[in-house]
Design a protein around this motif. Structure first.
Motif, PDB file in Angstrom:
ATOM      1  N   GLU A   1       0.790   4.494  -2.721  1.00 42.43           N
ATOM      2  CA  GLU A   1       0.882   6.133  -2.141  1.00 42.43           C
ATOM      3  C   GLU A   1       2.529   7.015  -2.564  1.00 42.43           C
ATOM      4  O   GLU A   1       1.725   7.778  -2.535  1.00 42.43           O
TER       5      GLU A   1
ATOM      6  N   VAL B   1      -3.941  -4.162   6.889  1.00 42.40           N
ATOM      7  CA  VAL B   1      -4.384  -2.792   5.881  1.00 42.40           C
ATOM      8  C   VAL B   1      -5.642  -3.017   6.419  1.00 42.40           C
ATOM      9  O   VAL B   1      -6.577  -1.946   5.840  1.00 42.40           O
TER      10      VAL B   1
ATOM     11  N   LEU C   1       0.629  -1.437  -0.331  1.00 45.35           N
ATOM     12  CA  LEU C   1      -0.322  -0.234  -0.140  1.00 45.35           C
ATOM     13  C   LEU C   1       1.155   1.163  -0.102  1.00 45.35           C
ATOM     14  O   LEU C   1       0.344   2.529  -0.702  1.00 45.35           O
TER      15      LEU C   1
ATOM     16  N   GLY D   1      -3.335  -4.261  -4.494  1.00 48.34           N
ATOM     17  CA  GLY D   1      -4.168  -4.639  -3.791  1.00 48.34           C
ATOM     18  C   GLY D   1      -3.805  -5.555  -2.559  1.00 48.34           C
ATOM     19  O   GLY D   1      -3.898  -6.787  -3.176  1.00 48.34           O
TER      20      GLY D   1
ATOM     21  N   SER E   1      -9.450  -1.622   5.952  1.00 48.04           N
ATOM     22  CA  SER E   1     -10.901  -1.095   5.989  1.00 48.04           C
ATOM     23  C   SER E   1     -10.507  -1.247   4.258  1.00 48.04           C
ATOM     24  O   SER E   1     -11.205  -1.174   3.353  1.00 48.04           O
ATOM     25  N   GLN E   2      -8.940  -1.332   3.825  1.00 47.94           N
ATOM     26  CA  GLN E   2      -8.050  -1.029   2.312  1.00 47.94           C
ATOM     27  C   GLN E   2      -8.287  -2.990   1.567  1.00 47.94           C
ATOM     28  O   GLN E   2      -7.685  -2.217   0.564  1.00 47.94           O
TER      29      GLN E   2
END
Length: 347
Positions: free
Chosen positions: A259, A337, A255, A291, A339-340
Motif C-alpha cells: 500500500e 491480516v 501489506l 499476499g 479478510s485480506q
C-alpha cells in the motif's frame, strides 16, 4: 533476564530445561500467548526490518516485549552458516535453503509463507542471456553454459527450467557459481556463462549495462518467500512467543509495503540497497503484489515437488517436507491480516 514466572505458567511446555535454562516447548504445543519482557530474537530479514521501521510497526514489537537483534543476512548459504555458528535464530529466504539445511544436518522450521498474487506475470527471476548469445526460448538452452548454485533457489529454478524444456543436465553445462550480489550479472557480462537466473528487478539494469544483453521469462512459478528458523529457537518457549508476535507483524508489514510503494522505496530500496529513485521504481514495478495465503497447502505441495526433483537430480535423500514446516504459524499470519488473505493460493 528471562522471567521464571513465565516459565512456570506457560501452557503445554515440555517441562524440561534447555541448555541456557529456558523451558522447551514441544513442536506440537500451542504457541505461548505472552512474551517475557526483554525476550530477544536474532533475525536476518533486511527488507522487513526497514518496512517495520518506516511503518511504525516496530513500536509494537517493543510494546509486546520483543527485542530483535537484526542481522544483515539473507539467503541460504549465509543463513545456514550463521545457524551452525548459533549466531542467528531466523532468516528470510526462498524455500530451497530449508531443504539444504535438512540435507546438511541443520534442523530448521519454516514459520512464514507469503506469495506473489500474480506470480507468472511478476516472476522473481528471469533468465539473463549473455551479450551475443542467441537464446529466445527455453529450447535454445541446449548446449549452453548455465550458472548454477545447488543450494540456492536459483539452482532449483535451473533444474525446473530444464525439466520444462525437456532437457537434462547432460544437454547443458552447469557452471557452479554461488549467487551473491552481482556475481551472476558479472558472469554474464564477462561471458563466463551464457545464461543465468537473475532477479527480474535487475534485468533492466543488466541489459542497460551490457549492450547486446537480453533476458527471457521462464514461465515457471518462482515466488516462494519464507522465514525459516532454527528448530531449537522455535522450541525455546520465550523465543516462540516472540516469533508469534513477529510473524503477525511481518504479515502486516508486507501489506503496508503493497500500500505504500514510495515509503518502501525510500526506506529499503534507496536507503538500504542504494538504488536511485528510477531504478527503485523499476524494482517495485517488477515485484508484484505480495499476499498472505489463507492456507499453506499449495506452498507445501510445491516445496515437496521441488524436494523430489532435487533428490533425483542432485542425488539427495528423499524428504518429507511437512517435517520442515511449523504450521502453528499458518494461522498466526492469516489472522494478522484477516479478510485480506489470498484465498486458495492458486498452485
Amino acid at each position: 533476564m528471562r522471567r521464571l514466572s513465565f516459565l512456570l505458567t506457560a501452557v503445554l511446555l515440555a517441562g524440561c530445561a534447555s541448555d541456557d535454562g529456558g523451558a522447551t516447548l514441544e513442536l506440537t504445543a500451542a504457541l505461548p500467548e505472552k512474551v517475557p519482557s526483554g525476550t530477544e530474537i536474532r533475525i536476518g530479514d533486511p527488507a522487513i526490518q526497514a518496512v517495520l521501521g518506516a511503518s511504525g510497526l516496530d513500536k509494537e514489537l517493543s510494546e509486546a516485549g520483543v527485542e530483535v537483534e537484526w542481522a544483515n543476512i539473507s539467503g541460504g548459504p549465509q543463513s545456514i552458516q550463521a545457524f551452525r555458528a548459533d549466531k542467528l535464530d531466523c532468516s528470510a529466504v526462498a524455500d530451497i535453503p530449508s531443504l539444504f539445511a535438512a540435507w546438511t544436518g541443520t534442523s530448521t522450521r519454516i514459520v512464514f509463507q507469503s506469495v506473489t498474487v500474480d506470480p507468472l506475470t511478476h516472476p522473481i527471476y528471469q533468465l539473463g542471456v549473455a551479450p551475443g548469445v542467441a537464446v529466445t526460448s527455453l529450447a535454445d538452452l541446449r548446449g549452453k553454459k548455465i550458472a548454477y548454485s545447488a543450494g540456492q533457489a536459483q539452482g532449483a529454478l535451473v533444474l525446473r527450467v530444464l525439466q520444462k524444456a525437456g532437457l537434462s543436465q547432460k544437454d547443458v553445462t552447469l557452471v557452479e557459481l554461488t549467487s551473491t550480489g552481482d556475481s551472476y550479472v558479472t558472469a554474464l557480462g564477462s561471458k563466463a556463462v551464457d545464461v543465468a537466473p537473475i532477479g527480474a528487478a535487475n534485468a533492466k539494469i543488466y541489459k542497460a549495462k551490457y549492450p547486446g544483453a537480453t533476458a527471457i521469462l521462464t514461465g515457471i512459478r518462482d515466488d516462494a518467500s519464507t522465514l525459516y528458523c532454527l528448530t531449537s529457537s522455535v522450541q525455546d518457549a520465550e523465543k516462540a512467543a516472540a516469533l508469534k508476535v513477529y510473524v503477525g507483524l511481518r504479515a502486516r508489514a508486507l501489506l503496508w509495503q503493497n500500500e505504500n510503494p514510495d515509503g518502501y522505496s525510500k526506506a529499503y530500496l534507496q536507503k538500504v540497497q542504494g538504488l536511485g529513485p528510477e531504478d527503485a521504481k523499476d524494482v517495485i514495478a517488477s515485484d508484484g503484489v505480495k499476499g498472505i495465503p489463507a492456507t499453506w497447502d499449495n506452498a507445501i505441495a510445491r516445496l515437496q515437488a521441488t524436494a523430489d526433483l532435487l533428490a533425483t537430480e542432485q542425488k539427495q535423500e528423499k524428504l518429507d517436507v511437512s517435517t520442515l514446516v511449523d504450521r502453528r504459524f499458518e494461522k498466526v499470519e492469516a489472522d494478522a491480516v484477516g479478510s485480506q488473505v489470498v484465498s486458495g493460493d492458486a498452485a
